[in-house]
Scaffold this motif. Structure first.
Motif, short mmCIF file in Angstrom:
data_model
loop_
_atom_site.label_atom_id
_atom_site.label_comp_id
_atom_site.label_asym_id
_atom_site.label_seq_id
_atom_site.Cartn_x
_atom_site.Cartn_y
_atom_site.Cartn_z
N LEU A 191 0.82 -1.22 0.00
CA LEU A 191 0.00 0.00 0.00
C LEU A 191 0.85 1.26 0.00
CD1 LEU A 191 -2.73 -1.12 2.53
CD2 LEU A 191 -3.14 -0.48 0.16
N HIS A 192 2.04 1.19 0.55
CA HIS A 192 2.88 2.38 0.70
C HIS A 192 3.99 2.50 -0.34
CE1 HIS A 192 1.00 2.30 4.71
NE2 HIS A 192 1.25 3.60 4.74
N ASN A 195 6.71 0.67 -5.87
CA ASN A 195 7.86 0.04 -6.53
C ASN A 195 8.11 -1.38 -6.07
OD1 ASN A 195 8.55 2.38 -8.05
ND2 ASN A 195 9.51 3.27 -6.24
N MET A 196 7.41 -1.81 -5.05
CA MET A 196 7.54 -3.18 -4.58
C MET A 196 6.97 -4.12 -5.65
SD MET A 196 5.94 -4.92 -1.15
CE MET A 196 6.19 -6.66 -0.82
N PRO A 197 7.66 -5.22 -5.95
CA PRO A 197 7.17 -6.14 -6.98
C PRO A 197 5.73 -6.60 -6.71
CG PRO A 197 9.42 -6.71 -6.38
CD PRO A 197 8.98 -5.64 -5.42
N ASN A 198 4.90 -6.46 -7.73
CA ASN A 198 3.51 -6.93 -7.68
C ASN A 198 2.64 -6.16 -6.67
OD1 ASN A 198 2.01 -8.85 -9.22
ND2 ASN A 198 1.60 -9.99 -7.35
N ALA A 199 3.08 -4.98 -6.27
CA ALA A 199 2.37 -4.23 -5.23
C ALA A 199 0.93 -3.93 -5.63
CB ALA A 199 3.11 -2.94 -4.92
N LEU A 200 0.73 -3.36 -6.80
CA LEU A 200 -0.62 -2.97 -7.22
C LEU A 200 -1.52 -4.19 -7.40
CD1 LEU A 200 -2.60 -0.75 -7.97
CD2 LEU A 200 -1.73 -0.84 -10.32
N ASN A 201 -0.98 -5.25 -7.99
CA ASN A 201 -1.79 -6.46 -8.19
C ASN A 201 -2.20 -7.09 -6.86
OD1 ASN A 201 -1.83 -6.29 -10.98
ND2 ASN A 201 0.03 -7.51 -11.22
N ALA A 235 -1.11 5.63 -5.24
CA ALA A 235 -2.39 5.80 -4.53
C ALA A 235 -3.52 6.06 -5.51
CB ALA A 235 -2.28 6.95 -3.54
N THR A 236 -3.24 6.81 -6.57
CA THR A 236 -4.27 7.08 -7.59
C THR A 236 -4.71 5.81 -8.28
OG1 THR A 236 -3.38 9.31 -7.95
CG2 THR A 236 -4.77 8.38 -9.69
N ALA A 237 -3.74 4.94 -8.62
CA ALA A 237 -4.06 3.66 -9.27
C ALA A 237 -4.91 2.78 -8.35
CB ALA A 237 -2.78 2.94 -9.66
N ILE A 238 -4.57 2.77 -7.06
CA ILE A 238 -5.36 1.99 -6.10
C ILE A 238 -6.77 2.55 -6.00
CG2 ILE A 238 -5.61 1.42 -3.66
CD1 ILE A 238 -2.55 1.33 -3.47
N TYR A 241 -9.03 1.80 -8.96
CA TYR A 241 -9.55 0.43 -9.00
C TYR A 241 -10.62 0.22 -7.92
CZ TYR A 241 -9.81 -4.56 -9.69
OH TYR A 241 -10.27 -5.84 -9.97
N VAL A 242 -10.42 0.82 -6.75
CA VAL A 242 -11.42 0.75 -5.70
C VAL A 242 -12.76 1.27 -6.22
CG1 VAL A 242 -12.13 1.69 -3.47
CG2 VAL A 242 -9.80 0.88 -3.77
N HIS A 243 -12.73 2.41 -6.91
CA HIS A 243 -13.95 2.99 -7.45
C HIS A 243 -14.52 2.16 -8.60
CE1 HIS A 243 -12.62 7.19 -5.82
NE2 HIS A 243 -13.06 6.39 -4.87
N GLN A 244 -13.65 1.57 -9.41
CA GLN A 244 -14.12 0.69 -10.48
C GLN A 244 -14.91 -0.49 -9.94
OE1 GLN A 244 -10.75 -0.42 -12.92
NE2 GLN A 244 -10.22 1.72 -13.31
N ARG A 245 -14.59 -0.92 -8.75
CA ARG A 245 -15.28 -2.05 -8.13
C ARG A 245 -16.44 -1.61 -7.24
NH1 ARG A 245 -13.98 -7.72 -8.23
NH2 ARG A 245 -16.06 -7.26 -9.04
N GLY A 246 -16.68 -0.28 -7.17
CA GLY A 246 -17.85 0.22 -6.46
C GLY A 246 -17.66 0.44 -4.98
#
Length: 284
Positions: A191-192, A195-201, A235-238, A241-246
């Motif tokens: 979350l923070h 650059n951590m591998p696979n963080a967003l996924n 944070a914007t990417a997270i 996606y949160v909003h895309q899922r409602g």
């Protein structure tokens, strides 16, 4: 070709034909209005719902295909319907963040040809999404135990044999999890640190898990160790996606708490208001 080899091949073909016939006895068709496919909240759920059913039945599952053994009808929903006041907003005596009504109702019937017809009634995109996952969990025995652990039932026939009407009414309008990332939890780094591998996924998998379990709120503690120059795009990417899922998204911050590296809106007693305003602007 030897007789034994010929017998082996014929036996294999017979097994294949028997398997193919058994596999094709059950078919599922999901009838989806175009507006649901054009809205991310329901479009993502429809794909997930289809794939989960396909894993369970090992059969053909279609979207807006031909009438088949099991036909699942999803409702037509509009933005204005989703924006309508709810019993929660009407009862609120404080500044209220609107959450669309997400109660739903399933009707299950068997027609004269022995086909199973399921109809979902809901008045928002979130309600449709919750209803689809509710059917999987409450009626078909799917279990979404953890973002990395899903129990998928297996059936060759449609397991719901009786007609029914089933309603689900939320006790609370906002339901979710607070990740207390002041402790070393599973997603603290992801979350923070984008650059951590696979963080967003990893975070997306967690958001998917919340949506599958009928949650609509996501929150975590922001730490002052975050890299302020690099974090906002992550944070914007997270949040997107949160909003895309409602779901709703939020972070916890403090004014000046020193405990466990929580993010501080001001660090020193000099120019407190300017520091607070600057940090709130950064977060916004």
């Amino acid at each position: 070709m030897g007789a034994r080899k010929l017998i082996f091949i014929l036996g294999f073909l017979l097994l294949y034909v028997r398997f193919a016939v058994a596999e094709s006895t059950l078919g599922i068709n999901i009838i989806v209005p175009q507006v649901l496919l054009d809205t991310s909240i329901t479009a993502i759920t429809v794909v997930d719902f289809k794939n989960l059913l396909q894993d369970a039945c090992n059969c053909k599952v279609t979207v807006n295909g031909k009438t088949t053994k099991v036909n699942i009808f999803l409702p037509f929903v509009t933005d204005s319907m989703a924006a309508a006041p709810t019993r929660f907003s009407q009862a609120a005596t404080f500044p209220y963040k609107h959450v669309p009504a997400h109660q739903y109702e399933w009707q299950h019937a068997i027609d004269r040809k022995g086909r199973y017809q399921l109809m979902l009634n809901a008045s928002s995109f979130q309600g449709v999404s919750f209803g689809m996952y509710g059917l999987l969990q409450e009626k078909l025995d799917f279990k979404f135990l953890h973002p990395r652990q899903t129990i998928v039932p297996h059936f060759k026939e449609w397991p719901l044999k009786e007609a029914f009407v089933w309603k689900a009414e939320p006790l609370f309008d906002k339901k979710g999890f607070h990740l207390h990332t002041q402790h070393p939890l599973e997603l603290t780094e992801q979350l923070h640190n984008g650059n951590m591998p696979n963080a967003l996924n990893d975070v997306k998998a967690y958001i998917d898990w919340l949506a599958r379990n009928g949650q609509n709120y996501f929150e975590f503690c922001l730490l002052r160790s975050v890299n302020k120059k690099e974090w906002i795009p992550h944070a914007t990417a997270i949040t997107n996606y949160v909003h895309q899922r409602g779901l709703l998204a939020a972070v916890d911050v403090s004014l000046h708490m020193i405990q466990q590296k929580t993010f501080q809106l001001y660090g020193s007693s000099v120019n407190k208001k300017k520091q607070i305003a600057a940090n709130l602007e950064w977060l916004n």
